[in-house]
Enzyme design. Structure first.
Site, PDB file in Angstrom:
ATOM      1  N   SER A   7       0.844  -1.190   0.000  1.00 41.06           N
ATOM      2  CA  SER A   7       0.000   0.000   0.000  1.00 41.06           C
ATOM      3  C   SER A   7       0.882   1.244   0.000  1.00 41.06           C
ATOM      4  CB  SER A   7      -0.891   0.017   1.246  1.00 41.06           C
ATOM      5  OG  SER A   7      -1.452   1.304   1.396  1.00 41.06           O
ATOM      6  N   HIS A  30      -1.411  -1.311  -4.162  1.00 43.59           N
ATOM      7  CA  HIS A  30      -2.679  -0.953  -3.533  1.00 43.59           C
ATOM      8  C   HIS A  30      -2.691   0.563  -3.330  1.00 43.59           C
ATOM      9  CE1 HIS A  30      -6.068  -1.836  -0.707  1.00 43.59           C
ATOM     10  NE2 HIS A  30      -5.598  -0.788  -0.048  1.00 43.59           N
ATOM     11  N   ASP A  32      -4.747   3.683  -1.861  1.00 46.64           N
ATOM     12  CA  ASP A  32      -5.804   4.045  -0.906  1.00 46.64           C
ATOM     13  C   ASP A  32      -6.321   5.444  -1.169  1.00 46.64           C
ATOM     14  OD1 ASP A  32      -6.052   1.811   0.949  1.00 46.64           O
ATOM     15  OD2 ASP A  32      -3.983   2.253   1.527  1.00 46.64           O
ATOM     16  N   MET A  34      -8.924   8.255  -0.002  1.00 49.98           N
ATOM     17  CA  MET A  34      -9.748   8.645   1.156  1.00 49.98           C
ATOM     18  C   MET A  34     -10.261  10.061   0.942  1.00 49.98           C
ATOM     19  SD  MET A  34      -7.339   7.365   4.266  1.00 49.98           S
ATOM     20  CE  MET A  34      -6.504   5.774   4.228  1.00 49.98           C
ATOM     21  N   HIS A  63      -8.438   1.239  -3.881  1.00 45.78           N
ATOM     22  CA  HIS A  63      -9.281   1.055  -2.697  1.00 45.78           C
ATOM     23  C   HIS A  63      -9.983   2.380  -2.413  1.00 45.78           C
ATOM     24  CE1 HIS A  63      -9.540  -0.073   1.863  1.00 45.78           C
ATOM     25  NE2 HIS A  63     -10.711  -0.030   1.276  1.00 45.78           N
ATOM     26  N   MET A  65     -12.104   4.533  -0.511  1.00 42.70           N
ATOM     27  CA  MET A  65     -12.747   4.797   0.788  1.00 42.70           C
ATOM     28  C   MET A  65     -13.390   6.170   0.697  1.00 42.70           C
ATOM     29  SD  MET A  65      -9.720   3.248   3.153  1.00 42.70           S
ATOM     30  CE  MET A  65      -8.477   3.516   1.889  1.00 42.70           C
ATOM     31  N   MET A 134     -11.607  -5.839   5.417  1.00 38.15           N
ATOM     32  CA  MET A 134     -10.791  -4.910   6.201  1.00 38.15           C
ATOM     33  C   MET A 134     -10.500  -5.522   7.566  1.00 38.15           C
ATOM     34  SD  MET A 134     -10.264  -2.269   4.298  1.00 38.15           S
ATOM     35  CE  MET A 134      -9.378  -1.349   5.556  1.00 38.15           C
ATOM     36  N   GLY A 139      -8.986   4.054   7.155  1.00 35.77           N
ATOM     37  CA  GLY A 139      -8.681   5.465   7.379  1.00 35.77           C
ATOM     38  C   GLY A 139      -7.219   5.734   7.677  1.00 35.77           C
ATOM     39  N   GLY A 141      -3.082   3.918   8.189  1.00 35.25           N
ATOM     40  CA  GLY A 141      -2.145   2.804   8.181  1.00 35.25           C
ATOM     41  C   GLY A 141      -1.599   2.579   9.578  1.00 35.25           C
ATOM     42  N   GLY A 142      -0.874   1.486   9.740  1.00 36.10           N
ATOM     43  CA  GLY A 142      -0.158   1.245  10.986  1.00 36.10           C
ATOM     44  C   GLY A 142      -1.001   0.814  12.161  1.00 36.10           C
ATOM     45  N   ASP A 172      -6.920  -6.384   4.191  1.00 31.05           N
ATOM     46  CA  ASP A 172      -6.264  -5.075   4.238  1.00 31.05           C
ATOM     47  C   ASP A 172      -6.262  -4.541   5.665  1.00 31.05           C
ATOM     48  OD1 ASP A 172      -5.255  -2.554   3.736  1.00 31.05           O
ATOM     49  OD2 ASP A 172      -7.041  -1.833   2.674  1.00 31.05           O
ATOM     50  N   GLY A 173      -5.041  -4.379   6.205  1.00 30.49           N
ATOM     51  CA  GLY A 173      -4.898  -3.753   7.512  1.00 30.49           C
ATOM     52  C   GLY A 173      -4.122  -4.608   8.489  1.00 30.49           C
ATOM     53  N   GLY A 174      -2.981  -4.096   8.924  1.00 26.54           N
ATOM     54  CA  GLY A 174      -2.212  -4.785   9.958  1.00 26.54           C
ATOM     55  C   GLY A 174      -1.533  -6.065   9.501  1.00 26.54           C
ATOM     56  N   GLY A 194       1.070  -2.122   4.118  1.00 22.88           N
ATOM     57  CA  GLY A 194       1.611  -0.766   4.016  1.00 22.88           C
ATOM     58  C   GLY A 194       2.864  -0.618   4.844  1.00 22.88           C
ATOM     59  N   SER A 195       2.687  -0.456   6.154  1.00 18.49           N
ATOM     60  CA  SER A 195       3.850  -0.198   7.018  1.00 18.49           C
ATOM     61  C   SER A 195       4.832  -1.362   7.045  1.00 18.49           C
ATOM     62  CB  SER A 195       3.402   0.191   8.428  1.00 18.49           C
ATOM     63  OG  SER A 195       2.228  -0.458   8.790  1.00 18.49           O
TER      64      SER A 195
HETATM   65  C1  DX5 Z   1      -6.276   1.651   5.758  1.00 22.00           C
HETATM   66  C2  DX5 Z   1      -5.834   1.323   4.377  1.00 22.00           C
HETATM   67  C3  DX5 Z   1      -4.768   0.334   4.281  1.00 22.00           C
HETATM   68  C4  DX5 Z   1      -3.452   0.751   4.882  1.00 22.00           C
HETATM   69  C5  DX5 Z   1      -2.854  -0.478   5.473  1.00 22.00           C
HETATM   70  O1  DX5 Z   1      -7.440   2.385   5.676  1.00 22.00           O
HETATM   71  O2  DX5 Z   1      -6.945   0.828   3.628  1.00 22.00           O
HETATM   72  O3  DX5 Z   1      -4.574  -0.089   2.939  1.00 22.00           O
HETATM   73  O4  DX5 Z   1      -2.533   1.270   3.947  1.00 22.00           O
HETATM   74  O5  DX5 Z   1      -1.758  -0.107   6.212  1.00 22.00           O
HETATM   75  P1  DX5 Z   1      -1.015  -1.124   7.177  1.00 22.00           P
HETATM   76  O6  DX5 Z   1      -0.528  -2.261   6.333  1.00 22.00           O
HETATM   77  O7  DX5 Z   1       0.075  -0.291   7.753  1.00 22.00           O
HETATM   78  O8  DX5 Z   1      -2.025  -1.584   8.197  1.00 22.00           O
HETATM   79 ZN    ZN Z   2      -6.488  -0.002   1.669  1.00 22.21          ZN
END
Ligand code: DX5
Ligand code: ZN
Length: 224
Positions: A7, A30, A32, A34, A63, A65, A134, A139, A141-142, A172-174, A194-195
């Protein structure tokens, strides 16, 4: 199949082109989007998407959002988006939104927030190329991975097998080295990170490591 999707939300925006090139070994990217309304944060839009598309041949998962995502489908396809993933919570009619994404010339996908059950949407799985679960509140990352959403991956996996579909299950997420195996074991095959990728000193090595861990978990306990 197995897909690792970095991401770019977690990339260095002042060196975005370089960061994108660092993960040339990833299966897709990916992106994102928003809007500060559907989620309490703003990220980037079509211009940055076009810039990313200009420096890579990789497939772009968009993605979205955002509220009223269908209004933006043509724009994001023109910017280089290959698959339009809208949130079921943001549309009135999931099948109409999937049709619009296809009419815009892209693949379609839908995403569900952690608190949204999957059962009401199983009938729509056959209409899309990807379903994204999700595993954090969208909203930011991290955030910390929410393992309780994996029951939805298992339900989706069973439905896809029963109906003989080819729909990809994404999460997606964590997602990180410590969480990817449990998601893969639950039937997920596309992993957004992402992170865990861009927070690493060596993003390409992080992608390879995540892929290796997911592959071992998909193959079952004996392969671990
Ligand atoms: C959160 C995003 C994710 C985000 C994931 O709203 O949709 O795609 O980048 O970040 P990590 O991998 O750090 O949880
Ligand atoms: Zn995402």
């Amino acid at each position: 199949m197995l897909y690792i999707a970095p991401s770019i939300l977690a990339a260095d925006y002042a060196a975005l082109g370089q960061d994108v090139r660092k993960v040339a070994n990833a299966d897709l990217l990916h992106v994102d989007i928003m809007d500060g309304h559907f989620v309490p944060n703003l990220s980037f839009g079509p211009d940055l998407t076009r810039a990313v598309d200009g420096v890579t041949e990789q497939f772009l998962d968009m993605h979205l959002m955002i509220e009223q995502p269908e209004r933006w489908f043509d724009t994001y396809v023109a910017a280089g988006g290959d698959r339009l993933i809208f949130h079921v919570e943001a549309v009135r009619d999931v099948s109409a939104a999937a049709r619009s994404a296809h009419e815009a010339g892209a693949q379609a996908g839908f995403a569900v927030k952690p608190g949204t059950p999957i059962e009401p949407y199983l009938e729509h799985v056959e209409l899309v190329e990807e379903v994204m679960i999700m595993s954090v509140e969208p909203g930011f990352g991290g955030q910390k991975f929410m393992p309780e959403v994996l029951a939805k991956a298992e339900a989706l996996r069973a439905h896809i097998a029963d109906a003989g579909l080819g729909t990809i299950i994404a999460i997606d997420g964590g997602i990180a080295a410590s969480t990817i195996a449990q998601a893969a074991a639950a039937g997920v095959e596309s992993f957004v990170a992402g992170s865990a990728v861009f927070g690493s000193d060596d993003p390409a090595a992080a992608v390879d490591k995540l892929r290796e861990l997911a592959r071992a978990a998909q193959a079952g306990p004996a392969a671990r």
